[in-house]
Design a protein around this motif. Sequence first.
Motif, PDB file in Angstrom:
ATOM      1  N   ALA A 218       1.014  -1.149  -0.143  1.00 35.81           N
ATOM      2  CA  ALA A 218      -0.011  -0.054  -0.077  1.00 35.81           C
ATOM      3  C   ALA A 218       0.754   1.330   0.075  1.00 35.81           C
ATOM      4  O   ALA A 218       0.380   2.394  -0.659  1.00 35.81           O
ATOM      5  N   ALA A 219       1.871   1.166   0.557  1.00 38.06           N
ATOM      6  CA  ALA A 219       2.682   2.529   0.838  1.00 38.06           C
ATOM      7  C   ALA A 219       4.404   1.938   1.391  1.00 38.06           C
ATOM      8  O   ALA A 219       4.186   1.136   1.858  1.00 38.06           O
ATOM      9  N   SER A 220       5.387   2.998   0.876  1.00 40.80           N
ATOM     10  CA  SER A 220       6.634   2.665   1.233  1.00 40.80           C
ATOM     11  C   SER A 220       7.143   3.765   1.975  1.00 40.80           C
ATOM     12  O   SER A 220       8.222   4.244   1.704  1.00 40.80           O
ATOM     13  N   ASP A 221       6.337   4.339   3.058  1.00 41.20           N
ATOM     14  CA  ASP A 221       6.967   5.403   3.775  1.00 41.20           C
ATOM     15  C   ASP A 221       7.775   4.876   4.829  1.00 41.20           C
ATOM     16  O   ASP A 221       7.041   4.503   6.023  1.00 41.20           O
ATOM     17  N   HIS A 222       8.917   4.974   4.934  1.00 42.77           N
ATOM     18  CA  HIS A 222       9.802   4.282   6.091  1.00 42.77           C
ATOM     19  C   HIS A 222       9.972   5.086   7.394  1.00 42.77           C
ATOM     20  O   HIS A 222      10.564   4.847   8.196  1.00 42.77           O
ATOM     21  N   SER A 223       9.378   6.571   6.922  1.00 40.15           N
ATOM     22  CA  SER A 223       9.382   7.380   8.134  1.00 40.15           C
ATOM     23  C   SER A 223       8.216   7.002   9.384  1.00 40.15           C
ATOM     24  O   SER A 223       8.180   7.752  10.304  1.00 40.15           O
ATOM     25  N   GLU A 224       7.222   6.381   8.816  1.00 38.80           N
ATOM     26  CA  GLU A 224       6.374   5.902   9.460  1.00 38.80           C
ATOM     27  C   GLU A 224       6.096   4.431  10.135  1.00 38.80           C
ATOM     28  O   GLU A 224       6.719   3.554   9.332  1.00 38.80           O
ATOM     29  N   GLU A 225       5.502   4.059  11.083  1.00 37.52           N
ATOM     30  CA  GLU A 225       5.378   2.539  11.369  1.00 37.52           C
ATOM     31  C   GLU A 225       4.448   2.053  10.365  1.00 37.52           C
ATOM     32  O   GLU A 225       3.336   2.626  10.129  1.00 37.52           O
ATOM     33  N   ALA A 226       4.820   0.610   9.827  1.00 34.98           N
ATOM     34  CA  ALA A 226       4.182   0.268   8.913  1.00 34.98           C
ATOM     35  C   ALA A 226       2.780  -0.089   9.048  1.00 34.98           C
ATOM     36  O   ALA A 226       1.870   0.095   8.029  1.00 34.98           O
ATOM     37  N   LEU A 227       2.015  -0.321  10.209  1.00 33.26           N
ATOM     38  CA  LEU A 227       0.898  -0.922  10.412  1.00 33.26           C
ATOM     39  C   LEU A 227       0.551  -1.948   9.296  1.00 33.26           C
ATOM     40  O   LEU A 227       0.947  -2.727   9.249  1.00 33.26           O
ATOM     41  N   ASN A 228      -0.665  -1.686   8.597  1.00 31.73           N
ATOM     42  CA  ASN A 228      -1.088  -2.443   7.704  1.00 31.73           C
ATOM     43  C   ASN A 228      -0.613  -1.958   6.233  1.00 31.73           C
ATOM     44  O   ASN A 228      -0.959  -2.477   5.133  1.00 31.73           O
ATOM     45  N   TYR A 229       0.057  -0.840   6.085  1.00 33.75           N
ATOM     46  CA  TYR A 229       0.520  -0.356   4.688  1.00 33.75           C
ATOM     47  C   TYR A 229       1.602  -1.024   4.035  1.00 33.75           C
ATOM     48  O   TYR A 229       1.967  -1.030   2.901  1.00 33.75           O
ATOM     49  N   ASP A 230       1.886  -2.147   4.751  1.00 32.37           N
ATOM     50  CA  ASP A 230       2.853  -3.177   4.055  1.00 32.37           C
ATOM     51  C   ASP A 230       2.379  -4.380   3.474  1.00 32.37           C
ATOM     52  O   ASP A 230       2.861  -5.323   3.084  1.00 32.37           O
TER      53      ASP A 230
ATOM     54  N   TYR B 289      -3.311  21.261   1.299  1.00 33.95           N
ATOM     55  CA  TYR B 289      -2.113  21.063   2.156  1.00 33.95           C
ATOM     56  C   TYR B 289      -1.968  19.116   2.235  1.00 33.95           C
ATOM     57  O   TYR B 289      -3.130  18.523   2.180  1.00 33.95           O
ATOM     58  N   ILE B 290      -0.817  18.691   2.520  1.00 32.20           N
ATOM     59  CA  ILE B 290      -0.425  17.325   2.681  1.00 32.20           C
ATOM     60  C   ILE B 290      -1.356  16.748   3.848  1.00 32.20           C
ATOM     61  O   ILE B 290      -1.168  17.504   4.743  1.00 32.20           O
ATOM     62  N   GLY B 291      -1.914  15.579   3.737  1.00 33.21           N
ATOM     63  CA  GLY B 291      -2.793  15.298   4.768  1.00 33.21           C
ATOM     64  C   GLY B 291      -2.063  15.099   5.874  1.00 33.21           C
ATOM     65  O   GLY B 291      -0.876  14.674   6.151  1.00 33.21           O
ATOM     66  N   LYS B 292      -2.663  15.215   6.964  1.00 31.51           N
ATOM     67  CA  LYS B 292      -2.059  15.212   8.219  1.00 31.51           C
ATOM     68  C   LYS B 292      -1.453  14.001   8.907  1.00 31.51           C
ATOM     69  O   LYS B 292      -0.567  13.557   9.399  1.00 31.51           O
ATOM     70  N   GLN B 293      -2.262  13.038   8.296  1.00 34.14           N
ATOM     71  CA  GLN B 293      -1.702  11.344   8.490  1.00 34.14           C
ATOM     72  C   GLN B 293      -1.495  10.659   7.400  1.00 34.14           C
ATOM     73  O   GLN B 293      -1.351   9.736   7.174  1.00 34.14           O
ATOM     74  N   ALA B 294      -1.288  11.414   6.186  1.00 40.70           N
ATOM     75  CA  ALA B 294      -1.123  10.932   4.728  1.00 40.70           C
ATOM     76  C   ALA B 294       0.407  10.245   4.813  1.00 40.70           C
ATOM     77  O   ALA B 294       1.262  10.949   5.110  1.00 40.70           O
ATOM     78  N   ARG B 295       0.363   9.031   4.203  1.00 36.75           N
ATOM     79  CA  ARG B 295       1.630   8.316   4.268  1.00 36.75           C
ATOM     80  C   ARG B 295       2.278   8.848   2.852  1.00 36.75           C
ATOM     81  O   ARG B 295       1.369   9.161   2.008  1.00 36.75           O
ATOM     82  N   LYS B 296       3.415   8.860   2.842  1.00 40.36           N
ATOM     83  CA  LYS B 296       4.321   9.200   1.520  1.00 40.36           C
ATOM     84  C   LYS B 296       4.374   8.062   0.971  1.00 40.36           C
ATOM     85  O   LYS B 296       4.496   6.837   1.278  1.00 40.36           O
ATOM     86  N   HIS B 297       4.738   8.139  -0.484  1.00 39.97           N
ATOM     87  CA  HIS B 297       4.969   7.065  -1.339  1.00 39.97           C
ATOM     88  C   HIS B 297       3.757   5.996  -1.305  1.00 39.97           C
ATOM     89  O   HIS B 297       3.961   4.996  -1.391  1.00 39.97           O
TER      90      HIS B 297
END
Length: 585
Positions: free
Chosen positions: A142-154, A532-540
């Motif tokens: 779902a996303a490759s944002d390594h600056s945030e905890e993966a949760l279920n985005y992996d 504005y970029i979403g306040k909790q939006a994941r990058k990539h």
Amino acid sequence: MQAATEMFTVTPLSLDLLTDPLEFVGKKPMDSGCNGSAGHENGNTVFDFSVLRDVRPCRSDSEERSLADIAASPRFGRPLETVRSSDCLEGLLNSPSMRSTMDTPRSERFPSFEPHPMFAEAWDLLRKSLVMFRGKPVGTIAASDHSEEALNYDQVFVRDFVPSALAFLMNGEPEIVKNFLLKALRLQSNWEKRIDNFTLGKGAMPASFKVLHDPIRNNDKIMADFGESAIGRVAPVDSGFWWIILLRAYTKSTGDQSLAEMPDCQRGIRLVLSLCLSEGFDTFPTLLCADGCCMVDRRMGIYGYPIEIQALFYMALRCAKLMLKPEGDGEELLERVEKRLQALNYHIRSYFWLDFEQLNNVYRYKTEEYSHTAVNKFNVIPDSIPDWVFDFMPMKGGYFIGNVSPARMDFRWFCLGNCIAILSSLATHEQEMGIMDLLEERWPDLIGEMPLKIAYPALEGHEWKIVTGCDPKNTRWSYHNGGSWPVLIWLFTAACIKTGRPHMARKAMELLESRLSKDHWPEYYDGTFGRYIGKQARKHQTWSIAGYLVAKMMLEDPSHLGMISIEDDRKTKAPSMPRSASSMF
């Protein structure tokens, strides 16, 4: 057609990842060539994409590998080269019959495709998001944002993978899509779908799955989620529909019927349909759903009969009708599908459609009407019409509202449901034009500075507290509550092309290209205009990346629309019914 069959986009399949083809899936020769018909309607160029065929040439394995050596995948560190495919329609657009209907130069209507610098970056990021299972790609995370905890985005989400799959199909890389379709099918059939002490229906498709690698045993295994880990523990109603739609897109793109005709795939389609066509206490042909059962996967007041689910349901039924074989109980199931299509077609077109004239009718409704002669069939109270809709509704244009149920009309605009209504031909031609007119008239509200609003308007104040349960993620003009989602660009672009308005898609694309890459491909944007970029939006975010690629390639080669659009089928049109027996409006 001469040069048409040799022009196509090349970002070659990483064949070294796919040396072991999936079992019992044969290949049929793909059609080559490009044909179609076009005409003018209300000043717009309208194409009949139902007659378009795949324009990629048939090549041997050795030829494909030669191409792979020439134009290598950016995933493996080699330069990406793109061959323009916009000229694949050269013969079509310059044919005598086409020239007679075109009153402006081809270069103005279909400008040459010059890849934006972020096009190559998007392909590189998409390939880096691939998920491997035992050496084969089976989806994208779902996303490759390594600056945030993966949760279920992996994880690989069924709905999220759809734009990725379409990008690979448009680029001539169907094996990845085939792997995904079969993996999701096996999870549908072989996974125990239990939440607490309750078991889901056999036809339920997973919301997502995760590949777990055991480095000690050097083995991969899959963990699927059917809603038991989701926020609110809601099963994804849309997953099965997207799977059917994607299976039809694969078949349409490749010309390979063997995958859809496999007994396992036929069974998978039947299982999904059995969940939707089962008899119960429903008095409407629409599907009754819980909140959070689709892309809007948190509490947002869409419970009941949300337009997103109804449009996807309709499109999935039409796709299934094209792929189901009549053997065994197939004939009886096809008859049930046809009857449901007719009922759903009439219901949505009649009761969900809102334009200026109809808004005025609802405003003047009488209440507490009984018998079959009732005009206000659902007993909607006129005082429940929100103030904003009177100013929002233009004199020209209209849309399918968010929900219709007893004593309730949700007047909010939902982008996905309206775009799918166009692509599936659930909307009449006049309604398709009305939706596009509304988008043009209310461009700042629905497109803004970053395409596109998932829903409009946002819930605020006391209403937000009651409807969302004070959800801290769905605050006003954020996330699903009026946030702007770049992934929706592919659906919007497809709708623009189908309705003969590619200029609207190009205008939205310019807005998107001005920021999306610089902002590192966010999941969503916040604010009234999506500034504005979403306040909790994941990058990539992968589907932001893939949605851009699909939209870009459709603008480059409009014939791609054929895999995700279905022309109107006269048979699905229900006969006119007496006002006293059927009409609310």
